[in-house]
Design a protein around this motif. Structure first.
Motif, PDB file in Angstrom:
ATOM      1  N   ASP A 185      78.444  -5.157 -31.125  1.00  0.00           N
ATOM      2  CA  ASP A 185      78.123  -5.878 -32.444  1.00  0.00           C
ATOM      3  C   ASP A 185      79.248  -5.331 -33.490  1.00  0.00           C
ATOM      4  O   ASP A 185      78.667  -4.573 -34.337  1.00  0.00           O
ATOM      5  CB  ASP A 185      76.710  -5.849 -33.001  1.00  0.00           C
ATOM      6  N   GLU A 214      88.563 -17.395 -32.631  1.00  0.00           N
ATOM      7  CA  GLU A 214      87.250 -17.961 -32.881  1.00  0.00           C
ATOM      8  C   GLU A 214      86.879 -18.909 -31.416  1.00  0.00           C
ATOM      9  O   GLU A 214      85.685 -19.147 -31.342  1.00  0.00           O
ATOM     10  CB  GLU A 214      87.047 -18.699 -34.030  1.00  0.00           C
ATOM     11  N   LEU A 217      85.886 -16.899 -28.295  1.00  0.00           N
ATOM     12  CA  LEU A 217      84.650 -16.355 -28.826  1.00  0.00           C
ATOM     13  C   LEU A 217      83.544 -17.387 -28.444  1.00  0.00           C
ATOM     14  O   LEU A 217      82.510 -17.173 -27.878  1.00  0.00           O
ATOM     15  CB  LEU A 217      84.290 -15.591 -30.011  1.00  0.00           C
ATOM     16  N   MET A 218      83.930 -18.663 -29.348  1.00  0.00           N
ATOM     17  CA  MET A 218      82.709 -19.524 -29.039  1.00  0.00           C
ATOM     18  C   MET A 218      82.546 -20.167 -28.043  1.00  0.00           C
ATOM     19  O   MET A 218      81.413 -20.652 -27.606  1.00  0.00           O
ATOM     20  CB  MET A 218      82.960 -20.610 -30.362  1.00  0.00           C
ATOM     21  N   ARG A 221      79.996 -18.062 -26.231  1.00  0.00           N
ATOM     22  CA  ARG A 221      78.915 -17.612 -27.202  1.00  0.00           C
ATOM     23  C   ARG A 221      77.383 -18.204 -26.442  1.00  0.00           C
ATOM     24  O   ARG A 221      76.427 -17.327 -26.544  1.00  0.00           O
ATOM     25  CB  ARG A 221      78.901 -18.246 -28.638  1.00  0.00           C
ATOM     26  N   ILE A 224      76.251 -15.272 -23.933  1.00  0.00           N
ATOM     27  CA  ILE A 224      75.915 -13.967 -24.323  1.00  0.00           C
ATOM     28  C   ILE A 224      74.300 -13.759 -24.826  1.00  0.00           C
ATOM     29  O   ILE A 224      73.712 -14.573 -25.431  1.00  0.00           O
ATOM     30  CB  ILE A 224      76.671 -13.395 -25.618  1.00  0.00           C
ATOM     31  N   TRP A 366      83.435 -13.632 -37.500  1.00  0.00           N
ATOM     32  CA  TRP A 366      82.377 -12.955 -36.902  1.00  0.00           C
ATOM     33  C   TRP A 366      80.783 -13.284 -37.220  1.00  0.00           C
ATOM     34  O   TRP A 366      80.045 -13.416 -36.157  1.00  0.00           O
ATOM     35  CB  TRP A 366      82.546 -11.395 -36.973  1.00  0.00           C
ATOM     36  N   PHE A 369      80.491 -16.775 -35.185  1.00  0.00           N
ATOM     37  CA  PHE A 369      80.367 -16.376 -33.834  1.00  0.00           C
ATOM     38  C   PHE A 369      78.865 -15.738 -33.453  1.00  0.00           C
ATOM     39  O   PHE A 369      78.197 -16.378 -32.603  1.00  0.00           O
ATOM     40  CB  PHE A 369      81.257 -15.342 -33.220  1.00  0.00           C
ATOM     41  N   LYS A 370      78.508 -14.716 -34.298  1.00  0.00           N
ATOM     42  CA  LYS A 370      76.985 -14.657 -34.062  1.00  0.00           C
ATOM     43  C   LYS A 370      75.945 -15.464 -34.208  1.00  0.00           C
ATOM     44  O   LYS A 370      75.034 -15.598 -33.425  1.00  0.00           O
ATOM     45  CB  LYS A 370      76.642 -13.137 -34.904  1.00  0.00           C
ATOM     46  N   GLY A 372      76.518 -18.560 -33.770  1.00  0.00           N
ATOM     47  CA  GLY A 372      76.817 -19.800 -32.802  1.00  0.00           C
ATOM     48  C   GLY A 372      76.969 -21.143 -33.281  1.00  0.00           C
ATOM     49  O   GLY A 372      76.839 -22.127 -32.578  1.00  0.00           O
TER      50      GLY A 372
END
Length: 373
Positions: A185, A214, A217-218, A221, A224, A366, A369-370, A372
């Motif tokens: 995180d 991005e 990461l997406m 996502r 995760i 970020w 991303f978190k 979603g």
């Protein structure tokens, strides 16, 4: 002859008063004893070292922990943190705190054990702190992937275990999702590694590059399970997670705990072949530290070879005091994940702080991303 009850009570009260009077100087001494306020990473010291410091110096220690650089920076940049010792990572936090005037220079005359530090490693730190004025290397390591050997073999037998693709390839992440993927995180630590995986400049501020980060990461996502930093150790060791983006020492601690539990969980760490971030955690003193004298004394105490060896033996991160290495356990000092080879070093990279506008853009990335989305 047996004393009368009243006389016996008076004698007991006089004795108790004498004991209490005798304790007063001790209580006053404790009340007047200096207190060292430390803010360090989770699971990042041998508790016996802290006890020894108090025993040898009489200085009491209040020890608080954090699990992300964002938390540390927010505390210090707000001012009046109340801490005497903090342990920022060289980039971007340490250099950023120096630029903001949040740290005070270290008086080396009060730290004679400074001479024990590795000149080559301290030279690398000068890119963040010219002249090494504001900090001494505490521990160092890399950022990479920790994985459960059995579960990865079972769910993705053909997955590349030496590459960032083990996490950043959506097809691989989808197969590993059932056994639990943990993401660190901290955008400060994650985004440069994604840039490296994509073959881009790890310090890039280009909007197009961040869009690619991005997208990457997406893409993973949905797979995760949770975001964590220090908590990844227990999740890996207990078998609740099979893959984690994490610090090298945390992965090694997880592997040790898994072995000790004896439940057949085997954890391995990899510094991916595309390149892994090399970092230094630094002992530093906030500008408004309430007890800088105790802070200098603590730094000097830690830089003793036997003390640093005890810390490395406890947390499995390498230190910057070469004379400590003979005192480090054989299994630890011979582990390339702890003490990398020259060949390994050639694949490592360091990062620099990015401008505030770029930092804000990364933070917004970020947050999306978190969430979603």
């Amino acid at each position: 002859m047996t004393p009368a009850p009243a006389f016996r009570r008076r004698r007991l009260l006089r004795g108790l008063a004498a004991v209490l009077l005798g304790l007063l100087p001790l209580a006053e001494a404790r009340a007047q004893a200096p207190t060292l306020n430390v803010f360090n990473w989770t699971d990042y010291i041998d508790p016996a070292v802290v006890e020894r410091f108090t025993r040898e110096t009489g200085i009491q220690v209040r020890y608080d922990v954090f699990d992300s650089l964002e938390t540390l920076e927010a505390k210090l940049l707000a001012g009046r943190s109340g801490y005497d010792i903090v342990v920022p990572t060289n980039e971007p936090s340490f250099s950023r705190l120096i630029a903001a005037g949040a740290l005070q220079p270290i008086d080396r005359a009060r730290v004679p054990n400074w001479a024990n530090l590795d000149p080559a490693l301290m030279k690398q730190l000068e890119t963040s702190d010219p002249g090494n004025r504001h900090g001494a290397i505490y521990l160092w390591g890399t950022i990479g992937l920790a994985y459960n050997v059995g579960r990865v073999r079972e769910l993705a037998p053909d997955a590349p275990r030496d590459s960032w693709r083990l996490l950043f390839d959506p097809a691989v992440a989808r197969r590993l999702a059932p056994c639990g993927i943990v993401m660190m995180d901290s955008q400060i630590d994650v985004i440069p590694s994604v840039l490296r995986f994509l073959g881009l400049n790890v310090n890039s501020t280009a909007e197009a590059d961040l869009r690619r980060v991005e997208q990457t990461l997406m893409g993973i996502r949905p797979h995760i399970r949770t975001f964590a930093s220090g908590g990844a150790i227990e999740l890996l060791a207990s078998g609740q997670a099979c893959l984690a983006f994490t610090y090298s020492g945390d992965a090694i601690q997880a592997a040790d705990r898994a072995r000790e539990a004896g439940r057949g969980v085997e954890i391995r760490y990899v510094a991916p072949k595309e390149g892994a971030q090399l970092w230094f955690d630094v002992l530093a003193i906030p500008r408004d530290a309430p007890n800088p004298a105790a802070a200098h004394r603590f730094i000097d105490f830690l830089l003793q070879p036997d003390v640093m060896a005890a810390i490395t033996n406890a947390v499995h991160y390498p230190n910057a005091v070469p004379a400590s290495k003979p005192l480090v356990e054989e299994a630890i000092k011979n582990d390339r994940n702890v003490y990398p080879s020259e060949e390994d070093f050639a694949r490592f990279f360091t990062v620099t702080a990015v401008p505030q506008a770029a930092e804000r853009a990364r933070s917004r990335l970020w947050a999306r991303f978190k969430a979603g989305r």
